[in-house]
Design a protein around this motif. Structure first.
Motif, mmCIF file in Angstrom:
data_model
loop_
_atom_site.group_PDB
_atom_site.id
_atom_site.type_symbol
_atom_site.label_atom_id
_atom_site.label_comp_id
_atom_site.label_asym_id
_atom_site.label_seq_id
_atom_site.Cartn_x
_atom_site.Cartn_y
_atom_site.Cartn_z
ATOM 1 N N ASP A 109 1.077 -1.161 -0.326
ATOM 2 C CA ASP A 109 0.226 -0.485 -0.047
ATOM 3 C C ASP A 109 0.829 1.449 -0.148
ATOM 4 O O ASP A 109 1.920 1.446 0.239
ATOM 5 C CB ASP A 109 -1.126 0.540 1.162
ATOM 6 N N THR A 110 0.650 2.539 -0.710
ATOM 7 C CA THR A 110 0.255 3.653 -0.215
ATOM 8 C C THR A 110 -0.729 4.514 0.126
ATOM 9 O O THR A 110 -1.936 4.206 0.224
ATOM 10 C CB THR A 110 1.785 4.231 -1.487
ATOM 11 N N GLU A 112 -1.894 7.542 3.021
ATOM 12 C CA GLU A 112 -1.800 9.322 4.138
ATOM 13 C C GLU A 112 -2.701 9.694 4.892
ATOM 14 O O GLU A 112 -3.183 8.987 5.370
ATOM 15 C CB GLU A 112 -2.022 10.548 2.653
ATOM 16 N N ASP A 130 3.268 10.721 4.576
ATOM 17 C CA ASP A 130 3.003 9.652 3.822
ATOM 18 C C ASP A 130 3.345 8.523 4.627
ATOM 19 O O ASP A 130 4.204 8.715 4.989
ATOM 20 C CB ASP A 130 3.672 9.523 2.254
ATOM 21 N N ALA A 132 3.876 3.578 3.982
ATOM 22 C CA ALA A 132 3.923 2.648 2.964
ATOM 23 C C ALA A 132 3.865 1.433 3.652
ATOM 24 O O ALA A 132 5.038 0.936 4.046
ATOM 25 C CB ALA A 132 4.669 3.318 1.301
ATOM 26 N N SER A 134 4.680 -2.402 2.701
ATOM 27 C CA SER A 134 5.147 -4.193 1.436
ATOM 28 C C SER A 134 5.100 -5.374 2.138
ATOM 29 O O SER A 134 6.290 -4.883 3.601
ATOM 30 C CB SER A 134 6.023 -3.859 0.241
ATOM 31 N N GLU A 144 6.998 2.504 5.675
ATOM 32 C CA GLU A 144 7.838 4.048 5.966
ATOM 33 C C GLU A 144 6.904 4.535 6.426
ATOM 34 O O GLU A 144 5.712 4.604 6.003
ATOM 35 C CB GLU A 144 8.628 4.198 4.507
ATOM 36 N N LYS A 149 12.167 3.836 8.899
ATOM 37 C CA LYS A 149 12.265 2.980 7.672
ATOM 38 C C LYS A 149 12.444 1.754 8.381
ATOM 39 O O LYS A 149 13.334 1.826 8.541
ATOM 40 C CB LYS A 149 13.350 4.053 6.128
ATOM 41 N N SER A 289 -3.702 3.144 -2.216
ATOM 42 C CA SER A 289 -3.987 1.468 -3.626
ATOM 43 C C SER A 289 -3.362 0.645 -2.366
ATOM 44 O O SER A 289 -2.898 -0.386 -2.953
ATOM 45 C CB SER A 289 -2.257 1.754 -3.945
ATOM 46 N N PRO A 295 4.705 -5.494 -4.083
ATOM 47 C CA PRO A 295 4.518 -4.586 -4.470
ATOM 48 C C PRO A 295 5.123 -4.461 -5.762
ATOM 49 O O PRO A 295 6.598 -5.353 -6.398
ATOM 50 C CB PRO A 295 5.825 -3.823 -3.413
#
Length: 861
Positions: A109-110, A112, A130, A132, A134, A144, A149, A289, A295
């Motif tokens: 996904d990504t 917000e 933001d 994200a 995977s 992230e 990270k 997403s 990914p």
């Protein structure tokens, strides 16, 4: 799961960019994990917490099995996609969502996270961050989120945190990733969970096998409400009614992917005054997403280690040189500020070149500032005719406050110090001040030589002495810089240990599991005999003991029992009362505090480190109030200590509460049942102690915190003193008058290694007087670490230290050992008192509560 950090109202000057970083998981929470669990040992608190969590999970499992929530259950669909029987209830939707994530081999996904506040037409906040994620089962993951990270490529798990510049965590990858693997480093876990929306939900759904009770805890209501569309995705909408408000989950009807979370905001709104509440608050996460497909990025599971990074086995707190702190201005040119005098003329460093300059940042609503200004006026009068010395009272009041209002305040205070205004917020931006009053002393060459946050102690004598040295061309910044340099030295040593995988030391220790010490066989004291007085097994799980005197001089023996109640015993062992403390299921207490006001009435408090509330009672344990009242609905980092004291000798006792994390210390007005002030300039305040009386009978509250020093606060919450022991970091400090001269003796706890506690005697001049090492290991039970008694005849009171191996150590005020013996069982509590003219020792163990009469073997010198 979806918790909040409670906004705190205080006299705080803060740069908006800095507060935004904390909003999204800044390093403000990192300090919370730099603590030693004095009562539980390093692993004990985690173990206790684990029992509570396990109990919650079991309760959740029962709910899941019985359907004991408002929404009834559906039979689970055969898979995450294409179910033949769509769910018709909220519970059914959540079960299908959990199963879809649990059975998915891949996910990406990504998204917000947005935080928005509006009052009228004014947008107060509109921040976005933001994220994200995977995932490829069983052990590849990329996240992230917030400042983190994290990448697990199946061989190594690596992580970096934005505020911990230069550190990369590197650990072996497990064969199968679990949620626990992401929490094995305390700082990583804190930052992962420390943002405004709490921990991200993806790891819970993908890695936790028992996720449903975490989403829908016992007793929480869930409803299936009107569906909605997010773009091309029709969604179920599940409304979950939580204590802090309503949360809405948007779940994809086709694939049961989580598409959106609308977080509750009622408690955020409650922090604003009634006349200033926002008209709209939004806290929303969109998983734009989200898919159960692999990914798209072929390097999704590759972590590129920066060339200057240090690979560490555990994170340590940030380099103090990277944090915004006024100390970094010392011995540097004063920032290029631009203030405005009351005639509108700008005032810059160029206007003050070649002069000694004293800047005092103050505000019209700041009571300590008003207290300081008359003192500053006296120093100003001494130098006002000296053209080489300039005093400026820098008002931080907003532009909406008119000059005449500020001049009126100065008139009332009879202050004539020249005033300028900081209309652009440069106090927080350039000078990095966290609060007011804040003062800076600048030498003739423009270098910052000294600074003070809070009300400076002895301003009328110390400031002139500093000014005279600067006028003579001397530097004075070294004294103010020394504690910072020591923190830098400790950081560099800790970083090297983290790279080598050696256990952390000092203030950089994390919560790490240490096995309990082996209980040594029973032995007898050498200087006296323990004669059995009585034994009781009427407590369910006896813990810490508090002994207080009744008005008639007899003893009240109070024992914490089973983390939920208090048992009261008579000196001859009769169970007089059992007090149910009325705690919520998730609450516990491990020790008691007490205080007597000027009216002679005794109060009691009950609390436990890490818990959310202190519970206040009268002398019969009838509830008075619980503080903070709303903490269960709006949790904070956790309470560590509390005490009841009258610092200003006005006959009224107040409650003082210390916290983990950035909350600091608070004073509570017992009449109003609410906070009177908060001091947030220190973090992770482990212990509170009351110092000696001054000439006016007033005393300081000494706070042991993660900054490696002790801070003395007065009854108004102003910093008056600070001390640091050379080459020692104290995790807790204790004060007791052992010799009867009215002046307390001091001892503190220092750890040379994670499992080695050393008691250190010291004085308030910062001089180390003696050391006493205790046996290695941790206690099995949450016992207080320091007690006081008078067990040996013909001697004054002495310290009593429980050892983790079941040993009991009697140590004099001079640090010399008086006696040591082993009880033969794990210790849960100790206390000493007098009964029928003889000293008694009271001991609680997991099996019983026992009292022993002390009989001397022979006269002692």
């Amino acid at each position: 799961m979806y918790g909040f950090r409670k906004p705190q109202v205080s006299c705080h000057v803060e740069d908006r960019s800095r507060s935004r970083r904390k909003l999204w998981g800044g390093h403000g929470g990192i300090g919370r994990v730099i603590k030693i669990c004095i009562y539980y040992g390093m692993g004990g608190f985690l173990g206790l917490l684990g029992l509570f969590l396990e109990g919650c999970n079991r309760a959740g499992q029962q709910v899941a099995e019985t359907g004991a929530v408002r929404a009834s259950g559906d039979s689970l669909p055969s898979g995450g996609q294409g179910s033949e029987k769509p769910p018709t209830t909220a519970r059914g939707v959540l079960e299908a969502m959990v199963k879809a994530y649990q059975t998915a081999s891949q996910y990406a996904d990504t998204g917000e996270l947005r935080f928005y506040m509006r009052r009228g037409r004014e947008v107060l906040v509109d921040d976005k961050v933001d994220f994200a994620v995977s995932f490829h089962r069983p052990n590849r993951l990329r996240m992230e989120v917030y400042q983190i990270k994290l990448v697990c490529d199946g061989k190594q798990l690596r992580a970096a945190i934005q505020d911990l510049h230069g550190q990369v965590l590197e650990l072996p990858a497990p064969a199968e990733l679990t949620l626990k693997d992401l929490q094995q480093d305390a700082i990583l876990a804190e930052v992962l969970t420390g943002g405004i929306a709490g921990p991200p939900p993806q790891p819970l759904l993908l890695l936790e096998k028992n996720a449903l009770p975490r989403i829908l805890p016992q007793g929480v209501e869930a409803e299936l409400i009107e569906p909605g569309d997010l773009g091309e995705h029709p969604c179920y909408r599940v409304q979950i009614r939580q204590p802090e408000g309503i949360q809405i989950l948007w779940v994809d009807k086709k694939e049961f992917l989580l598409r959106r979370i609308e977080y509750p905001t009622q408690m955020l709104a409650a922090q604003f005054p009634q006349d200033a509440k926002p008209d709209e608050i939004l806290l929303v996460a969109d998983f734009h997403s989200a898919t159960f497909q692999p990914p798209k990025d072929p390097k999704a599971f590759v972590f590129e280690v920066p060339p200057d990074a240090k690979l560490v086995k555990y994170f340590i707190p940030p380099d103090p040189r990277t944090l915004p702190d006024p100390v970094q201005l010392l011995n540097k040119q004063v920032p290029d500020f631009k203030f405005t005098d009351l005639s509108g003329k700008p005032v810059t460093p160029k206007d003050l070149a070649g002069k000694v300059v004293y800047l005092d940042f103050w505000g019209p609503q700041c009571a300590p500032c008003r207290q300081m200004l008359p003192q500053l006026e006296k120093v100003f009068q001494k130098y006002k005719e000296n053209p080489q010395v300039v005093f400026l009272a820098v008002s931080v009041a907003p532009p909406t406050v008119e000059n005449k209002q500020l001049e009126q305040i100065f008139g009332e205070l009879k202050v004539t110090v020249p005033m300028v205004r900081d209309l652009e917020g440069q106090g927080s931006q350039l000078f990095m001040i966290p609060g007011i009053p804040a003062s800076f002393l600048i030498g003739k060459d423009g270098r910052v030589q000294d600074y003070q946050i809070g009300l400076p102690p002895n301003l009328e004598t110390e400031l002139p002495a500093k000014i005279e040295k600067l006028l003579a061309g001397q530097d004075i910044y070294q004294q103010a810089l020394a504690p910072f340099q020591e923190r830098v030295r400790q950081y560099e040593a800790a970083l090297q240990r983290a790279m080598e995988g050696k256990p952390p030391e000092g203030i950089f220790q994390q919560q790490m599991e240490i096995p309990p010490a082996k209980i040594e066989p029973k032995s007898e004291p050498t200087g006296f005999r323990l004669q059995p007085l009585w034994k009781s097994q009427q407590c369910i799980q006896p813990g810490n003991i508090l002994v207080v005197d009744r008005p008639d001089g007899s003893l009240r023996i109070l024992v914490v029992d089973g983390f939920k109640r208090v048992c009261e015993f008579s000196p001859d062992g009769k169970l007089l009362h059992t007090y149910d403390l009325g705690l919520q299921p998730q609450e516990a207490v491990t020790f008691l505090i007490t205080g007597v006001g000027g009216d002679g009435r005794r109060l009691f408090g009950a609390l436990a480190p890490g818990q959310q509330r202190v519970h206040l009672f009268n002398d019969q344990f009838q509830e008075l109030f619980r503080f903070p009242a709303d903490a269960l609905q709006n949790p904070h980092p956790g309470i560590y200590d509390a005490l009841l004291a009258d610092l200003n000798t006005d006959g009224q006792i107040e409650l003082y509460v210390s916290y983990w994390g950035p909350v600091g210390v608070q004073q509570v007005d017992l009449a109003k049942k609410d906070r009177r002030w908060g001091f947030r300039q220190i973090e992770n305040v482990v212990r509170l102690a009351v110092g000696p009386s001054d000439a006016q009978g007033k005393r300081l509250l000494w706070c042991t915190h993660s900054g490696a020093s002790l801070i003395g606060l007065d009854s108004d919450g102003q910093r008056q003193a600070e001390l640091m022991l050379p080459n020692r970091v104290l995790y807790a400090a204790f004060a007791q008058d052992l010799t009867g001269d009215g002046q307390p003796e001091w001892c503190g706890i220092h750890f040379t290694t994670l499992d080695q506690m050393v008691i250190v005697g010291f004085d308030l001049a910062g001089k180390e007087l003696w050391t006493y090492p205790l046996p290695k290991g941790r206690h099995e039970h949450p016992i207080e670490p320091v007690f006081v008694g008078q067990l040996v005849p013909n001697r004054p009171k002495h310290w009593i230290f429980p050892g983790p191996d079941g040993s009991i150590h009697l140590v004099g005020a001079d640090g010399n050992r008086i006696d040591t013996f082993c009880y033969g069982e794990a210790l849960c509590g100790l206390a000493a008192g007098m009964f029928q003219g003889q000293p008694i020792l009271i001991v609680s163990t997991p099996k019983a509560l026992e009292a022993w009469r002390i009989e001397p073997l022979q006269p002692l010198p």
